[in-house]
Design an enzyme around this catalytic site. Structure first.
Site: not given
Ligand code: NAD
Length: 481
Positions: A175, A250
């Site tokens: 997803k 992550e």
């Molecule tokens: P996000 O948490 O908004 O979304 C990530 C994913 O989760 C998307 O695919 C989204 O559709 C899905 N999602 C959203 N709500 C959900 C729910 N209730 N249930 C299940 N899935 C859901 O994050 P983002 O804004 O896409 O990405 C940025 C974040 O990702 C930052 O905090 C960044 O630090 C983190 N990140 C971490 C790493 C790592 O390796 N630790 C790597 C890349 C990004």
């Protein structure tokens, strides 16, 4: 245009409710693609397909050598499509084409690494205490995996999950973030071309709180692997409790970059810059929290500001561009809110803070490289993840103080420090409580090393041998002869 539908049980399919989503280029808001916007029903279908493919036994019992061969084939296909994939990633995320090409090289390397690892673990024989018996410990695939990825590294993050899961013999439902689905769709096409059986690789599109939530909640999913923000990670963990599914998270980071007075000045300045402005700071391991020892502070800040002024902001497809836009108007608004908060908190805005003046960039979600000085450890701009091109600088006096302040965070993904003193290298790398610690470097990662966070930066590890083990269950087989 790339196939904009979902892939379930070996078939390309539109959303069950007929909805679609416009995918925009963050550089100018132009339409890049129109893709299916799925919902819970589509996710349920994909889960059922992955469940059948796993439970029928065909795929998990495919010899590990063959699973490795398929992954190697996928690596070849990524290399063949490198330029196409890189272009799609840049159109979808705004990052520079050069960065996207590096991402694709890493993606191919990740498939190749796990291709080689698929057939290496034959289990172990352990000493049974009972005469006439034998004991073996083997690893088996965990089952059906939901894999949810973010928008900043769409294909790279997906490949960290997809490659080890397939090497282990799991079936999966990917997803991607709803705003950056294009390279995940393309890798799905390549998996189909490589010859994965129907139901082994499925890709669903749609909003996280529906499609992603269904994956996290479903009793038919055995493991959920998620990369994204901390708040979403917590929601997923709660949802996963329903069937005590395995959870790999992550999450975010607020990563200190500590420069001691005996550092190699020029190298440290260079890296302080790259640690943040790569992909406009939209990196979980960005070194946005810069801490500089008192004796070096002013000279360092001056050199950094001079370099920041020269960063060329623009279209990621233009070879001269060094920093692209932020991913969306909403995300830019969040970064701008943090800039306003920092000013209210008393940090000094030394550079940037606004949008570019160039009218050619007016339709992109740009924020100029921004530098805050006179920051202290309790400020929100220092403690919270901004995920944008913003550096905060804190001044420190002693090593002990620097380490204590760096560790005083709810995050724990990565940290780096700069010194020429070997004793300090040993002391500080032991004292910093982060999943990755760089000594005289920053933001270096490779597939051989595990990646993940302490504290609220996550749970479990991706990459390396450990990244494969996440997708396995351990079974003890006791045999009374
Ligand atoms: P996000 O948490 O908004 O979304 C990530 C994913 O989760 C998307 O695919 C989204 O559709 C899905 N999602 C959203 N709500 C959900 C729910 N209730 N249930 C299940 N899935 C859901 O994050 P983002 O804004 O896409 O990405 C940025 C974040 O990702 C930052 O905090 C960044 O630090 C983190 N990140 C971490 C790493 C790592 O390796 N630790 C790597 C890349 C990004």
């Amino acid at each position: 245009m790339i196939n904009g539908t979902m892939y379930i049980d070996g078939k390309w399919t539109g959303s069950s409710c007929g909805a679609t989503r416009r995918i925009e280029n963050p550089f100018d808001g132009s339409e890049v693609a129109n893709v299916a916007e799925g919902g819970r029903e589509d996710a349920r279908e994909a889960i059922a397909a992955a469940r059948r493919a796993f439970d029928s036994g065909g795929w998990p019992q495919t010899p590990a050598v063959e699973r490795g061969r398929l992954l190697a084939r996928l690596a070849d296909l990524v290399e063949r499509e490198r330029e196409n994939l890189a272009r799609l990633e840049t159109l979808d995320t705004g990052k520079t084409l050069e960065e996207s090409r590096w991402d694709m090289d890493d993606v191919a390397g990740i498939f190749r690494y796990y291709a080689g690892m698929a057939d290496k673990d034959a289990g172990e024989i352990i000493a049974s205490p009972n005469p006439g018996t034998s004991s073996r410990v083997v690893r088996e695939p965990v089952g059906v995996c939901g894999q949810i990825s973010p928008w900043n590294y769409p294909l790279l993050q997906a490949s960290w999950k997809m490659a080890p899961a397939l090497a282990a013999g799991c079936t999966l439902i990917m997803k991607p973030s709803e705003i950056t689905p294009l390279t995940t769709l393309k890798i799905t096409e390549l998996a189909e071309e490589a010859g994965y059986p129907p139901g082994v690789v499925n890709t669903v599109l749609g909003p996280g709180p529906e499609v992603g939530a269904e994956l996290a909640e479903s009793a038919d999913v055995d493991l959920i692997s998620f990369t994204g923000g901390v708040a979403t990670g917590k929601t997923i963990m709660r949802a996963a409790a329903g069937n005590v599914k395995r959870v790999a998270l992550e999450l975010g980071g607020k990563n200190p970059n500590i420069v001691f007075a005996d550092a190699d000045f020029d190298v440290a300045v260079d890296h302080a810059l790259n640690a943040v402005f790569f992909h406009a700071g939209q990196i979980c391991s960005a070194g946005t929290r810069l801490m500089v020892q008192d004796a070096l502070h002013d000279r360092f800040v001056e050199a950094l500001a001079a370099r920041m002024k020269r960063i060329k902001v623009g279209n990621g497809l233009d070879a001269a561009t060094e920093m692209g836009p932020l991913i969306s108007a909403d995300h830019r608004a969040k970064v701008e809110r943090y800039i306003a908060i920092a000013r209210r908190e008393g940090a000094t805005l030394a550079l940037g803070g606004g949008r570019p003046e160039d009218p050619a960039l007016a339709n992109g979600h740009f924020v100029m490289p921004t530098l805050f000085t006179d920051c202290d450890s309790h400020m929100r701009i220092v403690r919270e993840e901004v995920f944008g091109p913003v550096i905060t600088v804190e001044r420190f006096v002693t090593e002990k103080e620097a380490v204590a302040r760096a560790n005083d965070t709810t995050y724990g993904l990565s940290a780096g420090f700069w010194t020429r003193d070997p004793d300090r290298m040993a002391r500080v790398s032991a004292a910093l409580r982060f999943g990755t610690v760089w000594v005289n470097d920053f933001n270096v990662y490779f597939v051989q090393a595990p990646w993940g966070g302490y504290r609220q930066s996550g749970l479990g590890r991706e990459l390396g041998r450990q990244g494969l083990e996440e997708y396995t269950e351990l079974k003890h087989i006791y045999h009374n002869h």
